[in-house]
Design a protein around this motif. Sequence first.
Motif, PDB file in Angstrom:
ATOM      1  N   MET A  72      33.188  87.427  27.894  1.00 18.03           N
ATOM      2  CA  MET A  72      34.238  88.106  27.173  1.00 18.03           C
ATOM      3  C   MET A  72      34.843  87.157  26.167  1.00 18.03           C
ATOM      4  O   MET A  72      35.081  86.012  26.459  1.00 18.03           O
ATOM      5  CB  MET A  72      35.329  88.570  28.128  1.00 18.03           C
ATOM      6  N   HIS A  73      35.081  87.650  25.015  1.00 14.51           N
ATOM      7  CA  HIS A  73      35.778  86.880  24.010  1.00 14.51           C
ATOM      8  C   HIS A  73      37.216  87.357  23.963  1.00 14.51           C
ATOM      9  O   HIS A  73      37.477  88.546  24.077  1.00 14.51           O
ATOM     10  CB  HIS A  73      35.122  87.061  22.640  1.00 14.51           C
ATOM     11  N   VAL A  74      38.135  86.429  23.791  1.00 14.86           N
ATOM     12  CA  VAL A  74      39.545  86.791  23.833  1.00 14.86           C
ATOM     13  C   VAL A  74      39.893  87.845  22.786  1.00 14.86           C
ATOM     14  O   VAL A  74      40.746  88.678  22.994  1.00 14.86           O
ATOM     15  CB  VAL A  74      40.437  85.531  23.713  1.00 14.86           C
ATOM     16  N   GLU A  75      39.185  87.872  21.655  1.00 14.23           N
ATOM     17  CA  GLU A  75      39.507  88.865  20.636  1.00 14.23           C
ATOM     18  C   GLU A  75      39.177  90.291  21.084  1.00 14.23           C
ATOM     19  O   GLU A  75      39.644  91.252  20.492  1.00 14.23           O
ATOM     20  CB  GLU A  75      38.826  88.553  19.302  1.00 14.23           C
ATOM     21  N   LEU A  76      38.378  90.439  22.129  1.00 23.18           N
ATOM     22  CA  LEU A  76      38.059  91.755  22.650  1.00 23.18           C
ATOM     23  C   LEU A  76      39.124  92.281  23.600  1.00 23.18           C
ATOM     24  O   LEU A  76      39.145  93.453  23.922  1.00 23.18           O
ATOM     25  CB  LEU A  76      36.709  91.725  23.380  1.00 23.18           C
ATOM     26  N   SER A  77      40.005  91.411  24.035  1.00 24.74           N
ATOM     27  CA  SER A  77      41.046  91.804  24.959  1.00 24.74           C
ATOM     28  C   SER A  77      42.054  92.714  24.272  1.00 24.74           C
ATOM     29  O   SER A  77      42.416  92.504  23.119  1.00 24.74           O
ATOM     30  CB  SER A  77      41.743  90.550  25.493  1.00 24.74           C
ATOM     31  N   GLU A  78      42.497  93.726  24.952  1.00 19.05           N
ATOM     32  CA  GLU A  78      43.458  94.697  24.402  1.00 19.05           C
ATOM     33  C   GLU A  78      44.702  94.021  23.839  1.00 19.05           C
ATOM     34  O   GLU A  78      45.194  94.400  22.783  1.00 19.05           O
ATOM     35  CB  GLU A  78      43.848  95.684  25.510  1.00 19.05           C
ATOM     36  N   ILE A  79      45.182  93.011  24.502  1.00 20.36           N
ATOM     37  CA  ILE A  79      46.413  92.351  24.060  1.00 20.36           C
ATOM     38  C   ILE A  79      46.246  91.617  22.726  1.00 20.36           C
ATOM     39  O   ILE A  79      47.206  91.404  22.003  1.00 20.36           O
ATOM     40  CB  ILE A  79      46.954  91.408  25.154  1.00 20.36           C
ATOM     41  N   PHE A  80      45.033  91.263  22.367  1.00 23.97           N
ATOM     42  CA  PHE A  80      44.775  90.548  21.123  1.00 23.97           C
ATOM     43  C   PHE A  80      44.194  91.445  20.023  1.00 23.97           C
ATOM     44  O   PHE A  80      43.791  90.955  18.979  1.00 23.97           O
ATOM     45  CB  PHE A  80      43.822  89.376  21.376  1.00 23.97           C
ATOM     46  N   ASP A  87      45.307  93.369  17.677  1.00 26.67           N
ATOM     47  CA  ASP A  87      45.883  93.370  16.330  1.00 26.67           C
ATOM     48  C   ASP A  87      46.156  91.972  15.800  1.00 26.67           C
ATOM     49  O   ASP A  87      46.926  91.797  14.862  1.00 26.67           O
ATOM     50  CB  ASP A  87      47.178  94.195  16.322  1.00 26.67           C
ATOM     51  N   THR A  88      45.532  90.960  16.388  1.00 23.96           N
ATOM     52  CA  THR A  88      45.731  89.587  15.931  1.00 23.96           C
ATOM     53  C   THR A  88      44.521  89.117  15.133  1.00 23.96           C
ATOM     54  O   THR A  88      43.469  89.735  15.163  1.00 23.96           O
ATOM     55  CB  THR A  88      45.961  88.631  17.129  1.00 23.96           C
ATOM     56  N   SER A  89      44.693  88.002  14.458  1.00 22.91           N
ATOM     57  CA  SER A  89      43.592  87.449  13.665  1.00 22.91           C
ATOM     58  C   SER A  89      42.635  86.663  14.554  1.00 22.91           C
ATOM     59  O   SER A  89      42.994  86.243  15.657  1.00 22.91           O
ATOM     60  CB  SER A  89      44.147  86.528  12.585  1.00 22.91           C
ATOM     61  N   MET A  90      41.430  86.451  14.060  1.00 23.50           N
ATOM     62  CA  MET A  90      40.461  85.620  14.775  1.00 23.50           C
ATOM     63  C   MET A  90      40.994  84.196  14.905  1.00 23.50           C
ATOM     64  O   MET A  90      40.773  83.537  15.911  1.00 23.50           O
ATOM     65  CB  MET A  90      39.116  85.610  14.036  1.00 23.50           C
ATOM     66  N   PHE A  91      41.708  83.718  13.888  1.00 24.77           N
ATOM     67  CA  PHE A  91      42.296  82.380  13.946  1.00 24.77           C
ATOM     68  C   PHE A  91      43.233  82.271  15.139  1.00 24.77           C
ATOM     69  O   PHE A  91      43.158  81.319  15.918  1.00 24.77           O
ATOM     70  CB  PHE A  91      43.051  82.060  12.652  1.00 24.77           C
ATOM     71  N   PHE A  92      44.119  83.253  15.311  1.00 28.13           N
ATOM     72  CA  PHE A  92      45.067  83.236  16.421  1.00 28.13           C
ATOM     73  C   PHE A  92      44.332  83.261  17.762  1.00 28.13           C
ATOM     74  O   PHE A  92      44.645  82.487  18.666  1.00 28.13           O
ATOM     75  CB  PHE A  92      46.034  84.422  16.323  1.00 28.13           C
ATOM     76  N   ALA A  93      43.341  84.150  17.887  1.00 32.89           N
ATOM     77  CA  ALA A  93      42.575  84.252  19.132  1.00 32.89           C
ATOM     78  C   ALA A  93      41.877  82.929  19.444  1.00 32.89           C
ATOM     79  O   ALA A  93      41.864  82.477  20.595  1.00 32.89           O
ATOM     80  CB  ALA A  93      41.558  85.384  19.040  1.00 32.89           C
ATOM     81  N   ASN A  94      41.315  82.287  18.433  1.00 32.42           N
ATOM     82  CA  ASN A  94      40.639  80.999  18.639  1.00 32.42           C
ATOM     83  C   ASN A  94      41.632  79.910  19.048  1.00 32.42           C
ATOM     84  O   ASN A  94      41.310  79.054  19.873  1.00 32.42           O
ATOM     85  CB  ASN A  94      39.868  80.587  17.391  1.00 32.42           C
ATOM     86  N   GLU A  95      42.829  79.929  18.480  1.00 33.65           N
ATOM     87  CA  GLU A  95      43.851  78.947  18.856  1.00 33.65           C
ATOM     88  C   GLU A  95      44.259  79.136  20.321  1.00 33.65           C
ATOM     89  O   GLU A  95      44.456  78.159  21.047  1.00 33.65           O
ATOM     90  CB  GLU A  95      45.073  79.054  17.938  1.00 33.65           C
TER      91      GLU A  95
END
Length: 71
Positions: A1-9, A11-19
Amino acid sequence: MHVELSEIFKDTSMFFANEIMKLAVRRSRQTGDVIFHEGSPATHFHILLTGCVRIEIGLPGHVVYIVSHSG
């Protein structure tokens, strides 16, 4: 699972998810392990990658929710 796939993330950017992932610590738990107790201060943020988590509130054994999907 990648964090960007999580419901909570969602509407966030890939940069934020990677951080967020740079700060993450991956931990495995055994069946029956307690992750936290009701009323304890929130000191961690958990994302389920695989497996199942049972949430009990109140009397021991009173299951109120079971999480069995990642994210």
